[in-house]
Design an enzyme around this catalytic site. Structure first.
Site, short mmCIF file in Angstrom:
data_model
loop_
_atom_site.label_atom_id
_atom_site.label_comp_id
_atom_site.label_asym_id
_atom_site.label_seq_id
_atom_site.Cartn_x
_atom_site.Cartn_y
_atom_site.Cartn_z
N ASP A 152 62.12 -7.32 64.10
CA ASP A 152 61.73 -6.10 63.12
C ASP A 152 60.63 -6.08 62.35
OD1 ASP A 152 64.03 -5.24 64.07
OD2 ASP A 152 65.32 -6.07 62.29
N ARG A 153 60.04 -5.09 61.86
CA ARG A 153 58.76 -5.01 61.01
C ARG A 153 58.79 -6.36 59.90
NH1 ARG A 153 56.00 -0.02 57.95
NH2 ARG A 153 54.20 -0.95 57.08
#
Length: 329
Positions: A152-153
């Site tokens: 995930d970012r």
């Protein structure tokens, strides 16, 4: 060679053609939908014309917009300019510089980073920069750089990138066989019960009208399992090691929330009151870090374990908790 017709020459330039190998995470998407996320700012009409004229190719062949991508497909994307006439790949120098300090391991087959929080693994919708774009700027002569898996970012930690198509194929096979062991550290709300060693809860992904992805526990969702182990206890929080067996979107974050222990500073599944309790430690990012990955090297077959140190903000948070909120035994 790029063979654009005259009507496209104002939007096609001499930057490099891009080759993308479709990962298991992108398999099943329609070709046109995938291209729209990759070619941010490029008119939809131009994307369809590029596909129709065979400038976009799948496995060196002309394809149709509705073709559903398969894991391992090689996608050829011609060089295209965006509406503002900027090149498709335009890495920000500051973020690229950070990547030079994030290298954990490199050989002829793999490149492994300690991915910073806040940086996406790939550019896409509303994002002009990703890890892959940065790496291609740092390794301009590399003929192949593709993600083995995703983070995930806002999640930091170990990220695997294949430097050869053969390595990518073998690493994807390990993912399918669930022989890659992933360990994460997460700071969660409250006292995690020691007997709760595994969470099995099916997960379903929902796309909101805004385009935001939200994952929920649902009986109609996909089988998902995560092992948890208590690492350290504090008066109002627990540091846990999370080891996902499956690789669903936001799996650790949703499983933690499902048990009543959301992760600190999770802007989608978290608890603002819990985040406020941590205000004094200076944390301002999701406390989820891929601390280690164990896998077989795609060439030698040797079992490797790659570890990624915590960044300064996570270390300072733990130091604060150990100083002021350590649970008494």
């Amino acid at each position: 060679m790029v063979t654009a017709d005259l009507k496209l020459t104002s939007q096609v330039h001499n930057y490099s053609i891009h080759f993308i190998t479709i990962s298991i995470h992108n398999a099943g998407q329609r070709l046109d939908n995938f291209l729209r996320t990759q070619l941010k700012g490029v008119p939809k009409s131009l994307i369809y014309r590029l596909v129709r004229k065979g400038q976009v190719q799948v496995n060196k062949k002309k394809s149709k917009p509705q073709y559903k991508l398969q894991s391992g497909d090689e996608l050829r994307i011609p060089p295209v300019r965006q509406k503002d006439n900027k090149p498709l790949v335009s890495p920000r120098l500051g973020k690229v510089a950070v990547l030079t300090k994030a290298l954990l391991y490199e050989d002829d087959h793999l490149l492994i980073l300690n991915k910073p929080s806040g940086t996406a693994v790939h550019s896409g919708c509303r994002l002009s920069f990703g890890i892959i774009e940065g790496l291609r700027a740092l390794w301009p002569n590399a003929t192949f750089l593709e993600l083995v898996h995703r983070l995930d970012r806002d999640t930091s930690g170990v990220l695997l990138i294949a430097k050869k198509r053969s390595a990518l194929r073998l690493m994807h096979e390990q993912l399918r066989m669930k022989s890659i062991k992933k360990d994460y550290l997460a700071l969660v709300r409250g006292q995690w019960q020691s007997h709760m060693k595994a969470v099995e809860a099916p997960l379903m992904k929902n796309i909101l009208a805004s385009g935001e992805r939200i994952v929920r526990v649902s009986n109609d969702g996909k089988l998902s399992k995560t092992y948890f182990q208590v690492e350290e206890r504090f008066t109002f929080a627990t540091l846990v090691k999370a080891s996902p067996v499956t690789g669903r979107t936001h799996q650790i974050r949703v499983h933690s929330q499902y048990t009543g222990h959301p992760i600190a500073f999770d802007d989608r599944y978290g608890d603002r009151k819990f985040d406020h309790q941590l205000k004094s430690c200076g944390l301002n990012r999701l406390f989820l870090h891929a601390v280690a990955l164990s896998f077989k090297h795609p060439a030698s077959g040797e079992r490797l374990r790659i570890e990624a140190p915590l960044d300064e903000s996570l270390r300072n948070c733990l130091l604060y908790l150990r100083t002021y909120h350590k649970e008494k035994s």
